[in-house]
Design a protein around this motif. Sequence first.
Motif, mmCIF file in Angstrom:
data_model
loop_
_atom_site.group_PDB
_atom_site.id
_atom_site.type_symbol
_atom_site.label_atom_id
_atom_site.label_comp_id
_atom_site.label_asym_id
_atom_site.label_seq_id
_atom_site.Cartn_x
_atom_site.Cartn_y
_atom_site.Cartn_z
ATOM 1 N N LYS A 159 143.236 1.072 9.660
ATOM 2 C CA LYS A 159 143.310 2.297 10.465
ATOM 3 C C LYS A 159 143.266 3.574 9.629
ATOM 4 O O LYS A 159 142.541 4.514 9.944
ATOM 5 N N PRO A 192 138.944 1.032 24.194
ATOM 6 C CA PRO A 192 140.371 0.716 24.067
ATOM 7 C C PRO A 192 141.030 0.363 25.399
ATOM 8 O O PRO A 192 141.856 -0.541 25.464
ATOM 9 N N THR A 221 139.859 6.071 10.488
ATOM 10 C CA THR A 221 140.041 7.111 11.498
ATOM 11 C C THR A 221 139.539 8.432 10.927
ATOM 12 O O THR A 221 139.999 8.857 9.867
ATOM 13 N N THR A 258 149.575 8.012 16.166
ATOM 14 C CA THR A 258 148.241 7.582 15.701
ATOM 15 C C THR A 258 147.805 6.285 16.383
ATOM 16 O O THR A 258 146.742 5.756 16.082
ATOM 17 N N ASP A 259 148.619 5.775 17.299
ATOM 18 C CA ASP A 259 148.321 4.474 17.900
ATOM 19 C C ASP A 259 147.436 4.628 19.147
ATOM 20 O O ASP A 259 147.915 4.863 20.256
ATOM 21 N N ARG A 260 146.151 4.467 18.931
ATOM 22 C CA ARG A 260 145.185 4.648 20.012
ATOM 23 C C ARG A 260 145.379 3.624 21.139
ATOM 24 O O ARG A 260 145.177 3.901 22.311
ATOM 25 N N HIS A 278 150.283 12.317 24.149
ATOM 26 C CA HIS A 278 149.583 12.203 22.859
ATOM 27 C C HIS A 278 150.599 12.153 21.719
ATOM 28 O O HIS A 278 150.453 11.400 20.766
ATOM 29 N N GLN A 321 138.627 10.121 20.977
ATOM 30 C CA GLN A 321 139.688 9.143 20.773
ATOM 31 C C GLN A 321 139.458 7.860 21.570
ATOM 32 O O GLN A 321 139.649 6.760 21.068
ATOM 33 N N MET A 322 139.023 7.980 22.829
ATOM 34 C CA MET A 322 138.868 6.808 23.709
ATOM 35 C C MET A 322 137.410 6.339 23.792
ATOM 36 O O MET A 322 137.080 5.481 24.592
ATOM 37 N N CYS A 335 144.727 12.694 17.291
ATOM 38 C CA CYS A 335 144.575 12.532 18.748
ATOM 39 C C CYS A 335 143.313 13.241 19.239
ATOM 40 O O CYS A 335 142.866 12.991 20.350
ATOM 41 N N SER A 395 132.789 7.040 15.077
ATOM 42 C CA SER A 395 133.602 6.233 15.969
ATOM 43 C C SER A 395 133.669 4.806 15.431
ATOM 44 O O SER A 395 132.654 4.127 15.333
#
Length: 375
Positions: free
Chosen positions: A305, A251, A309, A181-183, A176, A153-154, A351, A290
């Motif tokens: 998005k 991010p 994703t 869904t907002d990273r 989480h 995720q990150m 997540c 990614s």
Amino acid sequence: MEAVSLVRCEEYHQATVEKGVHEAVRLLGGWDKFVKRGDKVLIKPNLLTGAPPEKGVTTHPSLVRAVVLQVKEAGGIPTIGDSPMFSSSLVRAADKAGLKEVADHYDVRLVEFDESIEVDNPYEGTFRRFEIAKQVFDFDVIVNLPKLKTHSQMLLTLAVKNLFGCVVGRKKVQWHFKAGTDRLYFARMLVELYRTIGPQLTIVDGIVAMEGNGPQSGRLRELGLILAGRECVALDMVIAHLLGLEPLLLPTTFVAKEMGIAPVDIGEIKILGEELNKVAVDDFQFPSYSTMAWNIPYWLQRRLKRYLTPLPSVELSKCTLCHRCLEACPTGAVSDSNSQMIINYDKCITCFCCQEACPEGAIQLQGRWLMRLMS
Ligand code: SF4
Ligand code: SF4
């Protein structure tokens, strides 16, 4: 100007690691700049779960041992603390990861973060307060010891992300859930949490890193590096740069820049020790699919998005039905249907906690049609 030290350290041989840690801190001014006689020092490794050191999931015991010794030499009183996300207890995780042996040998306390308190965010930000482990505030100095790894995720889990371990146990899952869904929301929480905790020193275990399907099931990658710094965002920017990634594609760095707390570019960070370009690698493998690794600007990522994703999927041949993914999922999207793990994509917020939790590497990221087209 923020400074980051960069030291070569090719192996986990104890004497070599001690020399590397000593040099990394000396370049920043020496241990005396961080630890005074009698200081209570919290050492916060990455203890995601109980995994043996050779798996590369946790901060290596040689590095923790070196820090324990050098904190003691500086007159500090070290304690090792964390709240493993995927283990029933800190002692159990520390035992498997080789850290209990370090603690026992040097008569160092192992402190499980098991009680939360509400702490106001001292800076103006999105989050007014956080629930953080009470034990974190019992110390004069915090030394943050992340492991250099990929994270679905990150993108990478480094200095900023390692402090998420100061949120107690399952409360991490709630964050989480809140982020959905907002990273970038999640990244903002990580940056504001880091500033609220405020570690004085971070030393990164980049001797053997993890690439690919991290943070638990990736491939080991020998980088032979120890990095140290006071400021976690600058440190993360340097690591991204040396791995061939534009730092603002992380991010947490992107959000830190929006908040006005990140250096404008890598040229604003003073690199001490090795030359950055001499230790840089150009073939580091980021998590599959990614979007950030494709260098797509955030404004476009935000619009696309839904198409950019990846989705988690279970590789049944590797699955041992341990149910860790089911326990880790914040939305109840994972279930066991007749001894087969199923993911309900209507409930999935991508997540990737399930992928992070899976000890068998049985959860892979599956690209959507646009991603397959682009890869
Ligand atoms: S299925 Fe996996 S990626 Fe989806 S919400 Fe659950 S834990 Fe997160
Ligand atoms: S965590 Fe991995 S091995 Fe365990 S049930 Fe889930 S997919 Fe299977």
